[in-house]
Write an enzyme that holds these catalytic residues in place. Sequence first.
Site, PDB file in Angstrom:
ATOM      1  N   GLY A   1      -4.191   8.243  -4.473  1.00 62.04           N
ATOM      2  CA  GLY A   1      -5.305   8.953  -3.860  1.00 62.04           C
ATOM      3  C   GLY A   1      -6.305   9.465  -4.875  1.00 62.04           C
ATOM      4  N   CYS A   2      -5.892   9.718  -6.114  1.00 67.19           N
ATOM      5  CA  CYS A   2      -6.839  10.237  -7.102  1.00 67.19           C
ATOM      6  C   CYS A   2      -7.224   9.181  -8.130  1.00 67.19           C
ATOM      7  CB  CYS A   2      -6.252  11.466  -7.806  1.00 67.19           C
ATOM      8  SG  CYS A   2      -4.738  11.166  -8.709  1.00 67.19           S
ATOM      9  N   GLY A   3      -7.019   7.917  -7.779  1.00 68.48           N
ATOM     10  CA  GLY A   3      -7.557   6.862  -8.644  1.00 68.48           C
ATOM     11  C   GLY A   3      -6.595   6.349  -9.692  1.00 68.48           C
TER      12      GLY A   3
END
Length: 275
Positions: free
Chosen positions: A111-113
């Site tokens: 979700g945060c890359g």
Amino acid sequence: MSLNLEPVIRLPQTSVDNGVFVAGERALPEETPVALTYNGSTHAVMMASPADLEDFGLGFSLSEGIIADPEGLTSMEIVEHDLGCEVRMWLQETCRGAYQSRRRAMAGPVGCGLCGVESLAEAVQTVPKVLGALQLPPSAIAAAMADLSNAQRLNREARAIHAAALWRPGQGLIAIREDVGRHNALDKLAGSLARAGESCFASMVLLTSRVSVEMVQKAARMGVPIIAAISAPTALAVRVADECGLTLVAVAREDSFEVFTHPKRIQRLGACISA
């Protein structure tokens, strides 16, 4: 925007040659958002050619390690939406627990890359050892790549589509799949071979793209002993191919190619000259 499910479409264009403008049209590859869902939850959305989506769904599931064999999927359905397609897949009960655990582990990092240790492990995960003992003369590489070029039906129209194919001595091309995405083409190939019950043990995978580490990982899971590609590999792809025992041939042209790992599968017919 309306959805188009043809892999190649013709659109108007204007050619300019020495200041002369000529109206015409060109065949262009279509790309469509394709959502891959398992048990009602979206796993990934890929930009892909809208063709052979059943092969794509099965091949992606196998190459990503979501299932171990085609029986891991109980059903599959292709659903058209206004803005794309959905490949709906349902997992066998025995696969559901492992898949849910994997989703929980990936939820935060992805979700945060792609940050965090879990995501790094996903990106460079261990792949099975390749055991195939296939040996080929150098002439077979050139012959196989010529077969691949001749079989690229969609690319002849659009000139912007990748291909992945399986080639076997004495039989030539067993299967070929084309897609705007090189990963997608290989996943579609893996799915078509699994659906047909074809073994990759004594065969070679051919690629029209560069060889990134994901391509090596996917080929290793297919069990293929040799990859031959038109373009060069990445350094990480070479290291992973060496570790898993896969012969990596790249920069393949009509009369030359380069072998980066496990050269024993390429028969030496002449003297070896050191640089």
